[in-house]
Every structure is written in structure tokens, then in C-alpha cells.
Design an enzyme around this catalytic site. Structure first.
Site, PDB file in Angstrom:
ATOM      1  N   THR A  30       8.543  -7.162  -3.733  1.00  0.00           N
ATOM      2  CA  THR A  30       8.447  -7.877  -5.012  1.00  0.00           C
ATOM      3  C   THR A  30       9.769  -7.936  -5.779  1.00  0.00           C
ATOM      4  O   THR A  30      10.623  -7.052  -5.631  1.00  0.00           O
ATOM      5  CB  THR A  30       7.397  -7.171  -5.892  1.00  0.00           C
ATOM      6  OG1 THR A  30       7.400  -7.763  -7.189  1.00  0.00           O
ATOM      7  CG2 THR A  30       7.697  -5.686  -6.069  1.00  0.00           C
ATOM      8  N   TYR A  57       4.299   0.060 -10.595  1.00  0.00           N
ATOM      9  CA  TYR A  57       4.120  -0.914  -9.501  1.00  0.00           C
ATOM     10  C   TYR A  57       5.452  -1.164  -8.790  1.00  0.00           C
ATOM     11  O   TYR A  57       5.554  -1.026  -7.560  1.00  0.00           O
ATOM     12  CB  TYR A  57       3.543  -2.222 -10.056  1.00  0.00           C
ATOM     13  CG  TYR A  57       3.576  -3.379  -9.084  1.00  0.00           C
ATOM     14  CD1 TYR A  57       2.700  -3.444  -8.006  1.00  0.00           C
ATOM     15  CD2 TYR A  57       4.508  -4.419  -9.231  1.00  0.00           C
ATOM     16  CE1 TYR A  57       2.746  -4.506  -7.109  1.00  0.00           C
ATOM     17  CE2 TYR A  57       4.558  -5.479  -8.347  1.00  0.00           C
ATOM     18  CZ  TYR A  57       3.683  -5.522  -7.288  1.00  0.00           C
ATOM     19  OH  TYR A  57       3.731  -6.569  -6.401  1.00  0.00           O
TER      20      TYR A  57
HETATM   21  N1  LIG Z   1       0.842 -11.748  -6.807  1.00  0.00           N
HETATM   22  C1  LIG Z   1       2.127 -11.798  -7.178  1.00  0.00           C
HETATM   23  O1  LIG Z   1       2.477 -12.435  -8.175  1.00  0.00           O
HETATM   24  C2  LIG Z   1       3.171 -11.078  -6.379  1.00  0.00           C
HETATM   25  C3  LIG Z   1       4.496 -11.057  -6.865  1.00  0.00           C
HETATM   26  C4  LIG Z   1       5.467 -10.409  -6.119  1.00  0.00           C
HETATM   27  C5  LIG Z   1       5.135  -9.792  -4.916  1.00  0.00           C
HETATM   28  N2  LIG Z   1       3.839  -9.812  -4.486  1.00  0.00           N
HETATM   29  C6  LIG Z   1       3.539  -9.147  -3.228  1.00  0.00           C
HETATM   30  O2  LIG Z   1       3.037 -10.120  -2.332  1.00  0.00           O
HETATM   31  C7  LIG Z   1       2.099  -9.509  -1.435  1.00  0.00           C
HETATM   32  C8  LIG Z   1       0.820 -10.327  -1.412  1.00  0.00           C
HETATM   33  O3  LIG Z   1       0.293 -10.347  -2.727  1.00  0.00           O
HETATM   34  P1  LIG Z   1      -0.989 -11.191  -3.113  1.00  0.00           P
HETATM   35  O4  LIG Z   1      -0.622 -11.987  -4.313  1.00  0.00           O
HETATM   36  O5  LIG Z   1      -1.555 -11.860  -1.924  1.00  0.00           O
HETATM   37  O6  LIG Z   1      -1.939  -9.995  -3.589  1.00  0.00           O
HETATM   38  P2  LIG Z   1      -3.503  -9.998  -3.897  1.00  0.00           P
HETATM   39  O7  LIG Z   1      -4.033 -11.383  -3.948  1.00  0.00           O
HETATM   40  O8  LIG Z   1      -3.693  -9.079  -5.047  1.00  0.00           O
HETATM   41  O9  LIG Z   1      -4.091  -9.321  -2.579  1.00  0.00           O
HETATM   42  C9  LIG Z   1      -3.832  -7.986  -2.296  1.00  0.00           C
HETATM   43  C10 LIG Z   1      -4.585  -7.621  -1.052  1.00  0.00           C
HETATM   44  O10 LIG Z   1      -4.362  -6.228  -0.805  1.00  0.00           O
HETATM   45  C11 LIG Z   1      -5.625  -5.601  -0.721  1.00  0.00           C
HETATM   46  N3  LIG Z   1      -5.545  -4.215  -1.125  1.00  0.00           N
HETATM   47  C12 LIG Z   1      -5.396  -3.688  -2.368  1.00  0.00           C
HETATM   48  N4  LIG Z   1      -5.389  -2.354  -2.313  1.00  0.00           N
HETATM   49  C13 LIG Z   1      -5.542  -2.026  -0.995  1.00  0.00           C
HETATM   50  C14 LIG Z   1      -5.648  -0.800  -0.297  1.00  0.00           C
HETATM   51  N5  LIG Z   1      -5.601   0.388  -0.905  1.00  0.00           N
HETATM   52  N6  LIG Z   1      -5.812  -0.831   1.041  1.00  0.00           N
HETATM   53  C15 LIG Z   1      -5.885  -2.012   1.713  1.00  0.00           C
HETATM   54  N7  LIG Z   1      -5.827  -3.201   1.098  1.00  0.00           N
HETATM   55  C16 LIG Z   1      -5.646  -3.214  -0.239  1.00  0.00           C
HETATM   56  C17 LIG Z   1      -6.554  -6.413  -1.588  1.00  0.00           C
HETATM   57  O11 LIG Z   1      -7.879  -6.107  -1.250  1.00  0.00           O
HETATM   58  P3  LIG Z   1      -9.109  -6.313  -2.278  1.00  0.00           P
HETATM   59  O12 LIG Z   1      -9.416  -7.783  -2.246  1.00  0.00           O
HETATM   60  O13 LIG Z   1     -10.168  -5.442  -1.686  1.00  0.00           O
HETATM   61  O14 LIG Z   1      -8.628  -5.836  -3.622  1.00  0.00           O
HETATM   62  C18 LIG Z   1      -6.100  -7.799  -1.180  1.00  0.00           C
HETATM   63  O15 LIG Z   1      -6.616  -8.145   0.089  1.00  0.00           O
HETATM   64  C19 LIG Z   1       1.934  -8.069  -1.930  1.00  0.00           C
HETATM   65  O16 LIG Z   1       2.776  -7.230  -1.174  1.00  0.00           O
HETATM   66  C20 LIG Z   1       2.433  -8.114  -3.359  1.00  0.00           C
HETATM   67  O17 LIG Z   1       2.934  -6.863  -3.791  1.00  0.00           O
HETATM   68  C21 LIG Z   1       2.857 -10.460  -5.174  1.00  0.00           C
END
Ligand SMILES: NC(=O)c1ccc[n+]([C@@H]2O[C@H](COP(=O)([O-])OP(=O)(O)OC[C@H]3O[C@@H](n4cnc5c(N)ncnc54)[C@H](OP(=O)(O)O)[C@@H]3O)[C@@H](O)[C@H]2O)c1
Length: 297
Positions: free
Chosen positions: A100, A124
Site C-alpha cells: 500500500t 495498518y
Molecule cells: N482498498 C484499498 O484502497 C487499498 C489501498 C492500498 C492497498 N490495498 C491493498 O490491496 C490489496 C487488495 O485490497 P482489496 O481492496 O481487494 O481489499 P478488500 O476488498 O478489503 O479484501 C480483502 C480480502 O482479504 C480478506 N481477509 C481479511 N482478513 C483476512 C485474514 N485474516 N485472513 C485471510 N483473508 C483475510 C478479506 O476477507 P473477508 O471478505 O472475509 O473480510 C477479503 O477477501 C490488499 O493487500 C490491500 O492492503 C488496498
């Protein structure tokens, strides 16, 4: 066989849809069967899938909640991904991990390079930074992509929040002094698949290992992003609210956000020959999907 974790999330969903459309063999796992807080599930899923490459789209992403939920954030962003990296190292297969812009404090004043020092401002960002460092301290063939401001028609994100809020309120106040690059989950998934294609075509190369910045092209503020979302939504008959610019200090959050988290994407283009399209080009399609009646979550 590609193993995709976090299949229920924005990125995991986008990856799964694309891999299915391409006819690529993949296994997509999610909670409760795959849970970073239950280390035995990590090994079990890995052994069952017998992957030739792993894409980790699972993470603890609740930025403000992480301040009071530190153990879960650590498991989701640091120790869990590290365990997965070690399994990949032992099997000698590539591991694509996602990090991130929140590893930075946002005070640089110009786009961050991969080599810039990190300085997360909250739990985070700190757990994501610890994840990066501990993965790179293994010998795993790790590609770590730092992204930002992820949105899609699936799951919780800023674009959905705006569309839903605009249906209820005639005036919205949105922060106008934080700069960054909105990144459609589908565009990030495409970039990840371009990386997997490159690895397949050339075999693993030493320069593939390390950190790469991967965000949508261009930049804006949250206010600019909201305004664009409503511009596109209005073309579908949506009644757009007025969007008033406010300062960060008028919208206090438990975690300080980086005021300027733009990331320089040249390294991704030069090593993997891929880049993400301008955010403003992708947004209309995502907004159209968000407005479809079945997109309620
Ligand atoms: N969203 C943003 O704006 C953003 C910005 C910068 C970087 N990122 C990074 O991009 C990547 C993808 O993000 P995203 O937006 O797709 O996130 P997201 O929509 O919040 O999805 C996160 C996923 O991780 C799962 N998860 C959460 N805790 C977990 C655990 N303890 N064990 C296994 N699975 C778990 C969630 O499962 P549940 O559905 O069960 O909760 C969901 O499938 C991540 O690495 C995030 O840090 C995201």
C-alpha cells in the site's frame, strides 16, 4: 495452478473473474477456509492447491479499526503473508503480494519511488510495511506491488460509498487536500496477470524480485474523485449531489492519511512492460457497473 487468496475482496474477485475468463487453472480461497489468523489453514490451502504461483490478495484492510485491532492487522498483513511467502520459498515458486501507499507518510511532495524510505503513520501502514520487509527477508521469489485508492463495483470502497451517500444526501463534503491515484481493482488484476505472463514467458529473473508501484495513471484528490464519480453517474440518470471541498482537518479519522501518496510507476513499466491505464478512463465502466440494480453490497 495459480493460488489466489482473499477471493471475496475487490482484487481477489477481479483476479478470479479474469482467470476464469482466460481459462487459466486457479484455486481461489477465502475465509473461513483460508484465514491468516489460523496458520494451519494457510498450509492446508497451499498443500491442497499445489500451486505453481501464488497471488496474495488477502489483507487486513480496515485502516482505522487496525488501531485497536492490532493483532488481527498483524496476522493479516505481516505474519500471515510471511507464512505464505515461506511456503512459496520452500516450493521455489513466485509469490505476488500486494502492499500500500500507506507505508509512506505522504510528505514527500512528489511521487514516491520504490527506494524512498517508508514512514507509516498508523498500524495498518506499519503492518503492511512489516509484511513487505519480512517477505523480502526470506529468499522467496517475491513481487510486491504497492497500490492505492482501490475501488471496484464489488465490495466496499470510496466509489460505492459516494454513490450510496449521494442517494441520501443532497450535499456531500469531501476532502480536497489529499492527493493520490484511484486504482480500479480490475486494472490492478490486469497488471498482475501481465506480470504472471512475463514470468511464464521468460522464466524467473532476478530483477523481478522486489517492490513495484502499481496505481492507476494520473492523480486527483478525494474531492476530484467524487466529482468524477458523480459526473459519470449522472450520465445514467443518477441525480448527483453537490460535492463541497473540505480540508482533512474537517474530517478527522483515527489514522492520519498521507496527504500526497502518489506513487511513481516507471519501475513496473521498465521491468514488466506494463502500466495501469489512467484512472479517469476506467472510472465510467466501474460506475456503470455500480449503478446496476444487482450491485447492492
Ligand atoms: N482498498 C484499498 O484502497 C487499498 C489501498 C492500498 C492497498 N490495498 C491493498 O490491496 C490489496 C487488495 O485490497 P482489496 O481492496 O481487494 O481489499 P478488500 O476488498 O478489503 O479484501 C480483502 C480480502 O482479504 C480478506 N481477509 C481479511 N482478513 C483476512 C485474514 N485474516 N485472513 C485471510 N483473508 C483475510 C478479506 O476477507 P473477508 O471478505 O472475509 O473480510 C477479503 O477477501 C490488499 O493487500 C490491500 O492492503 C488496498
Amino acid at each position: 495452478m495459480i493460488l489466489v487468496t482473499g477471493a471475496s475482496g475487490q482484487l481477489g474477485d477481479a483476479l478470479s473473474r479474469r482467470l476464469a475468463a482466460r481459462g487459466t487453472a486457479f484455486t481461489a480461497v477465502q475465509r473461513p477456509g483460508f484465514d491468516f489468523e489460523k496458520p494451519e489453514t494457510i498450509t492446508a490451502c497451499f498443500e491442497a492447491a499445489k500451486p505453481s504461483l501464488v497471488i496474495n490478495a488477502a489483507a487486513y484492510t480496515a485502516v482505522d479499526k487496525a488501531e485497536t485491532d492490532q493483532e488481527a492487522a498483524k496476522a493479516g498483513n505481516h505474519t500471515g503473508p510471511l507464512a505464505l511467502a515461506k511456503l512459496c520459498e520452500a516450493a521455489d515458486i513466485p509469490f505476488i503480494h500486494v502492499s500500500t501507499d500507506y507505508v509512506f507518510d505522504g510528505d514527500k511532495g512528489e511521487p514516491y519511488l520504490e527506494t524512498d524510505p517508508t514512514n507509516p503513520t498508523g498500524v495498518y501502514g506499519a503492518t503492511k510495511r512489516d509484511g513487505e520487509e519480512s517477505i523480502l527477508a526470506t529468499g522467496a521469489k517475491a513481487v510486491i506491488l504497492r497500490t492505492a485508492w482501490v475501488y471496484s463495483a464489488h465490495g466496499k470502497n470510496f466509489a460505492r460509498t459516494m454513490i450510496n451517500a449521494g442517494r441520501k444526501m443532497p450535499v456531500l463534503r469531501v476532502v480536497a487536500d489529499q492527493r493520490g491515484s484511484p486504482t480500479a481493482a480490475g486494472d490492478l488484476a490486469d497488471a498482475i496477470l501481465a506480470i504472471t505472463d512475463k514470468i511464464s514467458a521468460t522464466g524467473w529473473q532476478p530483477e523481478y524480485r522486489g517492490i513495484f508501484h502499481a496505481t492507476g495513471g494520473g492523480e486527483t484528490t478525494w474531492h476530484g474523485f467524487a466529482t468524477a464519480i458523480f459526473e459519470d453517474a449522472a450520465k445514467h440518470g443518477y441525480t448527483a449531489p453537490e460535492v463541497q471541498p473540505i480540508a482533512t482537518m474537517d474530517w478527522p479519522t483515527p489514522t492520519r492519511r498521507p496527504p500526497d501518496s502518489r506513487l511513481d510507476g516507471h519501475k513496473l513499466a521498465s521491468i514488466f512492460g506494463t502500466s495501469l491505464p489512467p484512472w479517469r478512463e476506467t472510472l465510467p465502466g466501474v460506475v456503470a457497473d455500480l449503478l446496476k440494480p444487482d450491485q447492492k453490497t
